[in-house]
Design a protein around this motif. Structure first.
Motif, short mmCIF file in Angstrom:
data_model
loop_
_atom_site.label_atom_id
_atom_site.label_comp_id
_atom_site.label_asym_id
_atom_site.label_seq_id
_atom_site.Cartn_x
_atom_site.Cartn_y
_atom_site.Cartn_z
N HIS A 1 15.10 29.83 -22.15
CA HIS A 1 15.03 28.44 -22.16
C HIS A 1 14.56 27.82 -23.46
CE1 HIS A 1 14.01 24.42 -19.49
NE2 HIS A 1 14.94 24.41 -20.19
N TRP A 2 15.48 26.95 -24.13
CA TRP A 2 15.17 26.40 -25.31
C TRP A 2 15.23 24.75 -25.03
CZ3 TRP A 2 14.06 27.56 -30.26
CH2 TRP A 2 14.01 26.58 -31.24
N VAL A 3 14.35 24.06 -25.24
CA VAL A 3 14.36 22.39 -25.17
C VAL A 3 14.27 21.93 -26.57
CG1 VAL A 3 13.16 20.64 -24.02
CG2 VAL A 3 12.99 22.91 -23.00
N HIS A 4 15.32 21.12 -26.85
CA HIS A 4 15.41 20.55 -28.20
C HIS A 4 14.46 19.63 -28.41
CE1 HIS A 4 19.29 22.09 -29.18
NE2 HIS A 4 19.90 22.11 -27.93
N GLU A 5 14.02 18.63 -27.59
CA GLU A 5 12.95 17.55 -28.00
C GLU A 5 12.19 17.41 -26.99
OE1 GLU A 5 15.03 14.33 -28.91
OE2 GLU A 5 15.74 14.74 -30.88
N ALA A 6 11.19 18.62 -26.52
CA ALA A 6 10.34 18.50 -25.46
C ALA A 6 9.11 17.74 -26.11
CB ALA A 6 9.58 19.89 -25.69
N LEU A 7 8.73 17.13 -27.17
CA LEU A 7 7.75 16.49 -27.32
C LEU A 7 8.56 15.55 -28.57
CD1 LEU A 7 4.45 17.87 -27.09
CD2 LEU A 7 5.41 16.23 -25.31
N VAL A 8 8.35 14.43 -28.37
CA VAL A 8 8.71 13.15 -29.40
C VAL A 8 7.36 12.73 -30.02
CG1 VAL A 8 10.04 11.33 -30.23
CG2 VAL A 8 11.00 12.96 -28.54
N ILE A 9 7.36 12.65 -31.34
CA ILE A 9 6.00 12.00 -31.79
C ILE A 9 6.38 10.93 -32.93
CG2 ILE A 9 3.91 12.41 -33.27
CD1 ILE A 9 3.94 15.53 -32.03
N ARG A 10 5.78 9.50 -32.73
CA ARG A 10 6.12 8.66 -33.75
C ARG A 10 4.79 8.52 -34.63
NH1 ARG A 10 6.09 2.90 -33.83
NH2 ARG A 10 5.32 2.85 -31.87
N CYS A 11 5.08 8.43 -35.84
CA CYS A 11 4.03 8.22 -36.85
C CYS A 11 3.93 6.52 -37.09
CB CYS A 11 3.80 9.13 -38.08
SG CYS A 11 2.51 8.62 -39.05
N VAL A 12 2.76 5.96 -36.61
CA VAL A 12 2.82 4.60 -36.88
C VAL A 12 2.00 4.04 -37.91
CG1 VAL A 12 3.04 4.16 -34.33
CG2 VAL A 12 0.98 4.11 -35.26
N ALA A 13 1.25 4.94 -38.75
CA ALA A 13 0.46 4.52 -39.88
C ALA A 13 0.20 5.77 -40.40
CB ALA A 13 -0.71 3.68 -39.39
N SER A 14 0.16 5.64 -41.88
CA SER A 14 0.18 7.12 -42.49
C SER A 14 -0.26 6.89 -44.23
CB SER A 14 1.44 7.82 -42.69
OG SER A 14 1.15 9.08 -43.41
N HIS A 15 -1.00 7.42 -44.73
CA HIS A 15 -1.28 7.33 -46.08
C HIS A 15 -0.63 8.39 -47.05
CE1 HIS A 15 -3.81 10.82 -44.87
NE2 HIS A 15 -3.71 11.53 -45.89
N VAL A 16 0.10 9.12 -46.31
CA VAL A 16 1.05 10.29 -47.18
C VAL A 16 2.03 9.43 -47.54
CG1 VAL A 16 2.36 12.18 -47.03
CG2 VAL A 16 0.27 11.89 -45.46
N THR A 17 2.43 9.57 -49.01
CA THR A 17 3.55 8.94 -49.62
C THR A 17 4.45 9.85 -50.31
OG1 THR A 17 2.07 8.64 -51.64
CG2 THR A 17 2.28 6.94 -50.15
N HIS A 18 3.87 11.19 -50.51
CA HIS A 18 4.82 12.17 -51.01
C HIS A 18 4.98 13.54 -50.21
CE1 HIS A 18 4.85 9.88 -54.83
NE2 HIS A 18 3.43 9.89 -54.80
N GLY A 19 5.90 13.96 -50.28
CA GLY A 19 6.17 15.45 -49.35
C GLY A 19 6.48 14.99 -48.18
N LEU A 20 6.79 16.39 -47.53
CA LEU A 20 7.24 16.33 -46.15
C LEU A 20 5.80 15.99 -45.30
CD1 LEU A 20 10.00 19.19 -46.11
CD2 LEU A 20 10.23 16.63 -46.36
N LEU A 21 4.92 16.67 -45.77
CA LEU A 21 3.47 16.41 -44.75
C LEU A 21 2.31 16.52 -45.73
CD1 LEU A 21 2.51 19.70 -44.70
CD2 LEU A 21 4.12 19.46 -42.72
N GLY A 22 1.12 16.04 -45.29
CA GLY A 22 0.05 16.27 -45.96
C GLY A 22 -1.01 17.32 -45.27
N VAL A 23 -1.57 18.23 -45.96
CA VAL A 23 -2.47 19.33 -45.57
C VAL A 23 -3.82 18.82 -45.47
CG1 VAL A 23 -3.00 21.77 -45.83
CG2 VAL A 23 -0.94 21.20 -46.30
N PRO A 24 -4.43 18.98 -44.31
CA PRO A 24 -5.97 18.48 -44.62
C PRO A 24 -6.88 19.68 -45.22
CG PRO A 24 -5.20 18.64 -42.08
CD PRO A 24 -3.98 19.23 -42.76
N MET A 25 -7.46 18.87 -46.29
CA MET A 25 -8.39 19.75 -47.12
C MET A 25 -9.76 20.13 -46.52
SD MET A 25 -6.40 19.84 -50.05
CE MET A 25 -4.85 20.25 -48.98
N THR A 26 -10.04 21.11 -46.79
CA THR A 26 -11.60 21.47 -46.38
C THR A 26 -12.78 21.08 -47.42
OG1 THR A 26 -11.24 23.54 -47.73
CG2 THR A 26 -10.84 23.59 -45.51
N ALA A 27 -12.21 20.79 -48.74
CA ALA A 27 -13.18 20.12 -49.57
C ALA A 27 -12.30 19.52 -50.77
CB ALA A 27 -14.08 21.04 -50.28
#
Length: 460
Positions: free
Chosen positions: A410-436
């Protein structure tokens, strides 16, 4: 820029070579040739600024279509209209003389693509800098590797001011750094011209292309957004390999099986727990799992629920990027299974996979056994990356076998849909949380203690 109407290409095949000669000498009603249509009744159009991917299995007619567009083949029926200058990478070495040096082939290939000698002279330095093959430009290209061939050929087509660029699987042989350079050029080119890309690399098609054409046995099976077409193509490949059809609903049980009602706890809104109120907060809205979502597979094991949980294991309807969360996939087995693999893919709105994981390696030595009617759950705990604004989808799958060889239950194409309504990320596909994150002055004595040398003034 491109208009194709009723396009078809037919080849005549013979059981033996001398049959061709006999047909040439005695033209009559008893012809020995058999007609093979590589393409038939194909129609589509492409506007300036569009990038279109062409997908399909080997022998579907993709390369024939590109050669018809470039004019290296004549159509048997229909018409092809292409406006502007065409530059094509149909196959490595096309348009190159193996006895000529790299520079001589630059002049030859650029002239074939329509540049005058003076124009080539003015752009030669830029072409050689883009290719970056050093002194090999003075060597005959018959001594080149496939990667060097690609570098030189792509460098030429990147500097001929083409209106239409056609690429046929050529980027598959390049090294990683040059492939990134080519991808950057293609993203810039699609803003001003037409890009036609043939590739078996589905992520490249979804990343670069707005639309896609799916060819099958010389006919157009499907056209639409790159995301929709590639998902349908993936589903068809699995269905053919496993001899199963697509599943209509995600959580529907097979006939004769009584499905128990799934208890769903109340969705917790994480906004109530937020201590920080900032316009830079990465707010994400989660659309609830749809049991009637599009899916495919054998149906022997079926997904019954998918959700994101907080650390207290409460389902989330709203969450914040950078949080520690758990993705839970619940399922039910309708046959005995002892080799299940559950996985997910987190995709952007174009269908490009940002990250994913499955249970195979983690449970390699301790895979549970499921009897018919048993329920199970797979949990993936991770810190959610920061996401740029837009929509995202989580696809989930349950398979049996190994990562290399498996059957998709069983493969479900869009099991969950997530909408980002606010973000500080301006470059790249995603931002990685930093430990420090630190910014500090390093003095000479600190550099000496760490075994490094300080040259000039201390840096910050």
């Amino acid at each position: 820029m491109i208009r194709v109407r009723g396009l078809g290409k037919c080849y005549e095949t013979y059981a033996a070579p001398h049959h061709r000669l006999l047909d040439l000498l005695w033209r009559g009603s008893h012809r020995r040739a058999k007609s093979f249509w590589s393409l038939r009744d194909l129609s589509f159009s492409v506007r300036r600024g569009e990038a279109v991917g062409v997908i399909g299995r080997n022998g579907a007619g993709k390369s024939t279509l590109l050669q018809l567009l470039c004019g290296t083949l004549d159509p048997t029926e229909g018409s092809v209209e292409v406006r502007g200058r065409i530059a094509a990478l149909l196959e490595l070495g096309a348009g190159f003389n193996p006895e000529f040096t790299g520079i001589e082939n630059v002049y030859l290939n650029a002239a074939i693509l329509g540049l005058a000698r003076a124009q080539i002279d003015a752009r030669l330095d830029d072409i050689l800098a883009f290719a970056d093959i050093g002194d090999f430009v003075h060597e005959p290209v018959k001594h080149y590797s496939s990667g060097m061939f690609l570098r030189l050929a792509f460098a030429v087509v990147a500097h001929v001011d083409a209106d239409v660029l056609i690429v046929d699987e050529a980027l598959a042989v390049g090294d990683a750094l040059f492939a990134q350079k080519c991808m950057r050029f293609l993203r810039e080119f699609r803003e001003r011209g037409v890009l036609l890309l043939v590739s078996h690399d589905i992520p490249s098609v979804t990343s670069l292309c707005d639309r896609a054409l799916w060819l099958e046995k010389g006919a157009l099976r499907m056209t639409g957004s790159a995301k929709d077409v590639t998902e349908a193509y993936l589903e068809a490949m699995y269905a053919e390999r496993q001899e199963v059809a697509g599943l209509g609903g995600a959580g529907r049980a097979p006939a004769g099986v009584v499905e128990q009602e799934e208890r769903r706890p109340f969705a917790h809104d994480a906004r109530r727990d937020l201590l920080l109120h900032s316009n830079l907060r990465n707010d994400l809205e989660v659309r609830a799992f749809d049991p009637d979502g599009r899916g495919f597979g054998t149906g022997q094991v079926r997904v019954s629920w998918v959700g994101l949980l907080d650390q207290a294991r409460r389902p989330l309807a709203w969450l914040v990027g950078g949080e520690e969360i758990t993705l839970e996939v619940r399922f039910e087995a309708f046959v005995a299974a002892d080799d299940l693999i559950v996985g997910f893919m987190f995709k952007d709105r174009l269908g490009q996979v940002l990250f994913g994981e499955n249970t195979y390696l983690a449970c390699l030595d301790a895979t549970p056994e499921f009897a018919p009617g048993m329920r199970g759950a797979a949990c993936f705990a991770f810190r959610l990356p920061y996401l740029p604004s837009g929509e995202y989808a989580v696809s989930v799958g349950i398979a049996g076998g190994t990562q290399e060889q498996h059957v998709q239950h069983h493969w479900v194409h869009e099991a969950l849909v997530i909408r980002c309504v606010a973000s500080h990320v301006t470059h790249g596909l995603l931002g990685v949380p930093m430990t420090a994150i630190r910014l500090q002055v390093v003095h000479d004595e600190d550099a000496a203690q760490s075994g490094t040398e300080s040259v000039g003034a201390p840096y910050a």
